[in-house]
Design an enzyme around this catalytic site. Structure first.
Site, short mmCIF file in Angstrom:
data_model
loop_
_atom_site.label_atom_id
_atom_site.label_comp_id
_atom_site.label_asym_id
_atom_site.label_seq_id
_atom_site.Cartn_x
_atom_site.Cartn_y
_atom_site.Cartn_z
N SER A 1 0.84 -1.19 0.00
CA SER A 1 0.00 0.00 0.00
C SER A 1 0.88 1.25 0.00
CB SER A 1 -0.95 -0.04 1.21
OG SER A 1 -1.92 0.97 1.16
N HIS B 1 -8.14 -5.03 -0.11
CA HIS B 1 -6.83 -4.40 0.05
C HIS B 1 -6.05 -5.03 1.20
CE1 HIS B 1 -3.77 -1.42 -0.46
NE2 HIS B 1 -3.97 -0.86 0.72
N ASP C 1 -8.78 -6.42 -4.63
CA ASP C 1 -8.37 -5.12 -4.09
C ASP C 1 -8.90 -4.03 -5.02
OD1 ASP C 1 -7.16 -2.88 -3.06
OD2 ASP C 1 -5.13 -3.69 -3.11
#
Length: 391
Positions: free
Chosen positions: A154, A352, A319
Site C-alpha cells: 500500500s 486491500h 483489491d
C-alpha cells in the site's frame, strides 16, 4: 523447507539525528528521532539488510512480541521470522516508524525543540520522498550503504518504489505490494472525507488539542470506520458478517443491530484510543501527494527512468482500492526502462487487506523471490504473470 517459528521477544530502539532535514515542501526539521526495530543478524559485508516500509496506520513493530504474554504480534509477523518467507536466519530486517508518526518517531505529538511544547498543528506536512530521505539517514546510522531489498504494501509500496528513484544505487530489489504510482480521484475522496471527520470534530482545536487535554475521538472513529470499509472487499464483508444480527430480533432503533455495525464501532473505538489524529491527517496527505510522474508531464515511464533495482510487483484480484490495473501501470513503466520485473496477480477475497494475510500462494511468491535474492541470482527481465483461479 525449514519449519517457521516466531521471532520471539523484540524491543524498539530510537535513533536521534541532529543534522537538519530539508523537506520537499521547503520546511526544515532541525532535528528528529526515528523509532525502529531490527530482526536477524547483519552479515559481515552488510549485504543482507531489508527495509520494511509501513502503510497508513502501521509502525515499526513489524514482527515478534514485546512480552511473553503480549497478545498482539507485529503487523507482518506472518511474513517475517525464522523460516518464514522473509527469513530472519538469512536477512537483517529493519522496521521503522515514519516521520510524522505517533509511535516514537518525531511527529505532531512529540516536543518541538524550539518551543518545548508539542508540535501539534505546526508539524510539517510530510511526503513519501521525505520518509525515504529519513530512512536513508537511518540506514547510514546502521552502517548500511546498500539495501538488499525494500519491501512495502500500500503506502509502504509507494515508499519502496520511491527508494529506487531517490537512491537508485542503494537498493538492489524493490517489492511493491498492493500499491499504485499515485491515488485515483476516488481514493483521494475517501481520504478527504476521513480528514474532514477529524478536522470538524469539536475537540480538534485546529490540531492543537494536546494543549486542551482532549482527543478528537469522534472524528478518528469515523475516519477509521470509513477506512475499514475500503480495505475489505464486498465478498470478504459478506462472508465475515453478512446481515447477521447482533442480538436477537430487530429493535427498530439506531443502536447496534448488525454484526457489521458492531465490528466497525469496535475498530473505530480501538483506533481512536491508540492513534494520533494529526498523524492520520499527515499520512493520508502523503498518500494524496505521491505522484512521481507529476514532474514528467504524467509520463510514468519517464519518471521511473532513474531506477536500477530489480522489482517484484504484487497485486490482488479483490483489491478495488489499489486495483491490479494500477500495479500493471508500474510494471509497464518499469519494462519500458528495460528493468527486471516479476509480476504476480494473486486471487484473494480479502480486498486491500490481502497483503497482510498469510495466503499460501502469496507467501510462496514472496518466498521464491526472496530466495533468489539470497542466492544472488538474476531475475528475468520478462514479466512473470502469476494468477490463480478464474480470471
Amino acid at each position: 523447507m525449514q519449519e517457521s517459528s516466531s521471532i520471539g521477544i523484540v524491543a524498539p530502539q530510537t535513533a536521534h539525528f541532529d543534522a537538519p532535514l530539508t523537506l520537499k515542501n521547503g520546511e526544515v526539521l532541525p532535528q528528529f528521532d526515528l523509532t525502529y526495530e531490527i530482526y536477524g543478524t547483519l552479515n559481515a559485508d552488510k549485504s543482507n539488510a531489508v527495509l520494511i516500509c509501513h502503510a497508513l496506520s502501521g509502525n515499526h513493530h513489524v514482527a515478534g512480541k514485546y512480552t511473553e504474554t503480549d497478545k498482539n504480534a507485529g503487523w507482518w509477523d506472518n511474513l517475517i521470522g525464522p523460516g518464514k518467507p522473509l527469513d530472519t536466519n538469512r536477512f537483517f530486517v529493519i522496521g521503522v516508524n515514519n516521520l510524522g508518526g505517533c509511535h516514537g518517531s518525531s511527529g505532531p505529538a512529540s516536543i518541538d525543540p524550539l518551543t518545548r511544547q508539542p508540535w501539534g498543528s505546526t508539524f510539517p506536512v510530510i511526503t513519501v520522498e521525505d520518509w525515504v530521505a529519513s530512512q536513508a539517514r537511518l540506514a547510514d546510522y546502521l552502517g548500511i550503504q546498500q539495501l538488499a531489498a525494500v519491501i512495502g504494501g500500500s503506502l509502504g509500496g509507494m515508499q519502496a518504489l520511491q527508494w529506487t528513484l531517490s537512491f537508485p544505487e542503494r537498493v538492489q530489489h524493490a517489492l511493491v505490494i498492493a500499491s499504485a504510482p499515485n491515488l485515483t480521484a476516488q481514493n483521494m475522496a475517501f481520504n478527504e472525507v476521513a480528514r474532514q471527520a477529524i478536522i470538524t470534530d469539536p475537540e480538534f482545536h485546529g490540531g492543537d488539542y494536546y494543549a486542551h487535554g482532549v482527543v478528537p475521538r469522534r472524528g478518528l472513529r469515523i475516519a477509521r470506520m470509513l477506512g475499514h470499509i475500503t480495505y475489505l472487499s464486498d465478498d470478504a464483508m459478506g462472508m465475515k458478517f453478512g446481515r447477521k444480527l447482533r442480538h436477537g430480533p430487530i429493535k427498530y432503533s439506531f443502536d447496534v443491530e448488525f454484526e457489521m455495525e458492531s465490528y466497525l464501532r469496535y475498530q473505530g473505538d480501538k483506533f481512536a484510543g491508540e492513534f494520533d489524529a494529526n498523524t492520520y491527517l499527515r499520512m493520508t496527505r502523503a498518500l494524496d501527494y505521491y505522484d512521481p510522474a507529476l514532474e514528467h508531464g504524467g509520463d510514468l515511464s519517464a519518471a521511473l527512468k532513474p531506477a536500477k533495482a530489480d522489482f517484484l510487483v504484487v497485486s490482488f484480484t479483490s483489491d478495488w482500492r489499489f486495483s491490479p490495473a494500477r500495479s500493471r501501470e508500474i510494471v509497464k513503466a518499469l519494462l519500458d526502462n528495460n528493468l527486471s520485473v516479476s509480476y504476480a496477480e494473486v486471487t484473494a477475497a480479502h480486498g486491500h487487506d490481502a497483503f497482510l494475510m498469510p495466503d499460501p500462494h502469496y507467501h510462496s511468491i514472496l518466498r521464491a523471490y526472496l530466495k533468489k535474492i539470497e542466492l544472488r541470482k538474476n531475475i528475468s527481465a520478462v514479466p512473470i504473470i502469476e494468477r490463480r483461479g478464474a480470471l
